[in-house]
Design an enzyme around this catalytic site. Structure first.
Site, short mmCIF file in Angstrom:
data_model
loop_
_atom_site.label_atom_id
_atom_site.label_comp_id
_atom_site.label_asym_id
_atom_site.label_seq_id
_atom_site.Cartn_x
_atom_site.Cartn_y
_atom_site.Cartn_z
N LYS A 101 0.81 -1.22 0.00
CA LYS A 101 0.00 0.00 0.00
C LYS A 101 0.85 1.28 0.00
O LYS A 101 0.45 2.30 -0.53
CB LYS A 101 -0.94 0.01 1.21
CG LYS A 101 -2.10 -0.94 1.05
CD LYS A 101 -3.15 -0.71 2.12
CE LYS A 101 -4.43 -1.48 1.84
NZ LYS A 101 -4.27 -2.93 2.02
N GLU A 123 -10.05 7.16 3.49
CA GLU A 123 -10.99 6.41 4.31
C GLU A 123 -10.39 5.04 4.50
O GLU A 123 -9.57 4.59 3.70
CB GLU A 123 -12.36 6.39 3.65
CG GLU A 123 -12.66 5.23 2.76
CD GLU A 123 -11.87 5.23 1.48
OE1 GLU A 123 -11.20 4.21 1.26
OE2 GLU A 123 -11.92 6.18 0.69
N SER A 394 1.77 -9.81 -0.87
CA SER A 394 1.42 -8.39 -0.77
C SER A 394 1.79 -7.76 0.57
O SER A 394 2.02 -6.55 0.64
CB SER A 394 -0.07 -8.20 -1.04
OG SER A 394 -0.84 -9.03 -0.19
C1 LIG Z 1 -5.00 -3.93 1.47
C2 LIG Z 1 -4.29 -5.19 1.24
C3 LIG Z 1 -4.65 -6.07 0.18
C4 LIG Z 1 -5.81 -5.82 -0.73
O1 LIG Z 1 -5.73 -4.67 -1.50
P1 LIG Z 1 -5.49 -4.69 -3.08
O2 LIG Z 1 -5.82 -3.31 -3.48
O3 LIG Z 1 -6.40 -5.71 -3.67
O4 LIG Z 1 -4.07 -5.03 -3.31
C5 LIG Z 1 -3.88 -7.20 -0.02
N1 LIG Z 1 -2.85 -7.51 0.78
C6 LIG Z 1 -2.49 -6.72 1.81
C7 LIG Z 1 -1.33 -7.12 2.66
C8 LIG Z 1 -3.19 -5.54 2.08
O5 LIG Z 1 -2.83 -4.75 3.11
#
Ligand SMILES: *Cc1c(COP(=O)(O)O)cnc(C)c1O
Length: 411
Positions: A101, A123, A394
């Protein structure tokens, strides 16, 4: 302009159109009062994209603040456990703040500053995007207000505290159910009133045009680095690339460079993991593509979970980042065009993958990312034991410790 920022488009894959439509999806369905703000943003973004100073500053922050490039780790013990030849993990969990993010919030906060806005709003539901925005705002000296439902504030006390520590104001939203959808509406209303000095930082590849494209550009560094890292290691054809999909920002950031810089023959199968929660046959899931239908929500047209009256339904997933009832418009397009395959993954499957990565590789992933990892055994069956698969991790799992402890995951 370097490749890391905007991958060169050498194929026919060129989206969206001038109005922000990816096929029929996307666009801008907002009150008249918001239109000028979006026009201003579009213009500023157009200029910033070709401004070397802006690009250099963004790339400098990615390198020295975020810690990029993130490693592409070959997970040998995991590969053996799931029955694949090679598994490579793109380690977004190793970024500053521990998830992808931050790539996006830094990009948008830089753009805010460039536009002369001294203040950003966001938000947040679970608080992850709020913390990432507050982090970028602190670094760049911007005032920051984060709208959050009162119920979410109660549930996410630690992230609320972090945001305050980072200097952000957390604005409680007591409307409706006191959760994310209510916070989105409140933030939009506030933006209309304060648009002169306020920039709205959107947390995924969604929202009205030009947000989906903007977020895609900031997150594309994930896929561009991956392609370069595969080339540097002379890893030939990859069979599949997998990422989890909430709103879809880490997934589109991973996929987009593969879609634009590789021909259809060279391109691996691209796979998105949607949250199936307790099962897509139940009412408790977040699988917008498997079970949703197209409609308008939060300013754009896309697949979403809606009731017969067209009202968004509540989504559910064990992972807070995947329980959004919609999906970014480009994913709807890629789904219909057959360019990306989307597969549902249940809570139970994600938890199993969470435990597996932890004890095979010593890497504790976010539960969101575990949805992508959970597809590895399925892909092994389909692609065979020689196949090579890349997975975007992610984020890291520290934030999820309470949930997995409750689930009794440790052996
Ligand atoms: C917020 C988040 C997601 C989901 O958000 P995307 O916009 O679909 O990438 C996925 N993995 C983590 C670790 C997150 O914090």
């Amino acid at each position: 302009m370097s490749d890391a920022f905007l991958p060169s488009a050498d194929s026919t894959y060129r989206t969206p159109d001038a109005q922000g439509f990816f096929g029929p999806y996307g666009g801008s369905f907002v009150p008249e009062t918001v239109v000028p703000a979006l026009r201003e943003l579009e213009q500023a973004w157009k200029e910033a994209q070709t401004d070397e100073l802006f690009i250099d500053e963004f790339e400098g922050l990615l390198a020295d603040y975020v810690g990029r490039p993130t490693p592409l780790w070959e997970a040998k013990r995991l590969a053996e456990a799931v029955g694949l030849g090679r598994v490579l993990l793109k380690r977004e969990d190793l970024t500053h703040t521990g998830a992808h993010k931050i790539n996006n919030t830094l990009g948008q906060c830089l753009l805010a500053r460039r536009m002369g806005k001294g203040r950003v709003i966001a938000e947040t539901g679970a608080g992850q995007h709020g913390v990432a925005t507050a982090t970028a705002a602190a670094l760049l000296g911007l005032e920051c207000a984060v709208f959050m439902g009162t119920e979410d504030i109660r549930r996410q006390a630690l992230n609320v505290y972090k945001m305050k520590l980072l200097g952000a104001e957390v604005v409680p939203v007591d409307d409706g159910t006191g959760t994310l959808a209510d916070a989105v509406s409140a933030a939009l209303r506030h933006w209309v009133e304060r648009v002169r000095d306020t920039f709205y930082v959107i947390g995924s590849a969604l929202g009205p045009h030009p947000y989906p494209t903007l977020v895609r550009a900031f997150q594309s560094v994930i896929g561009s680095e991956t392609i370069a890292q595969l080339e540097n290691r002379s890893i030939g054809k990859v069979d599949a690339v997998v990422a989890c999909v909430g709103g879809g920002s880490n997934a589109i950031g991973t996929f987009y460079p593969f879609l634009t810089s590789l021909s259809a023959e060279e391109r691996p199968m691209l796979v998105g993991a949607e949250a199936a929660g307790e099962g897509i046959e139940t009412a408790r899931h977040g699988a917008s593509l498997a079970k949703g239908s197209p409609g308008v929500m939060h300013g754009f047209y896309s697949y979403l979970l809606q009731d017969e009256g067209g009202n968004p339904m509540e989504a559910y997933s064990i992972s807070a980042g995947l329980d959004y009832p919609g999906i970014g418009p480009e994913h709807s397009h890629l789904h219909d065009a057959g360019l990306v395959r989307y597969m549902p993954v249940t809570d139970a499957e994600a938890l199993e993958a969470f435990a597996l990565l932890s004890h095979t590789e010593g890497i504790i992933p976010a539960i969101e990312s575990s949805h992508a990892l959970a597809l590895l055994p399925r892909l092994a069956k389909e692609l065979g034991p020689e196949a090579t698969v890349v997975v975007t991790v992610s984020g890291r799992g520290d934030k999820d410790m309470d949930i997995v402890r409750e689930a009794g995951l440790a052996r």
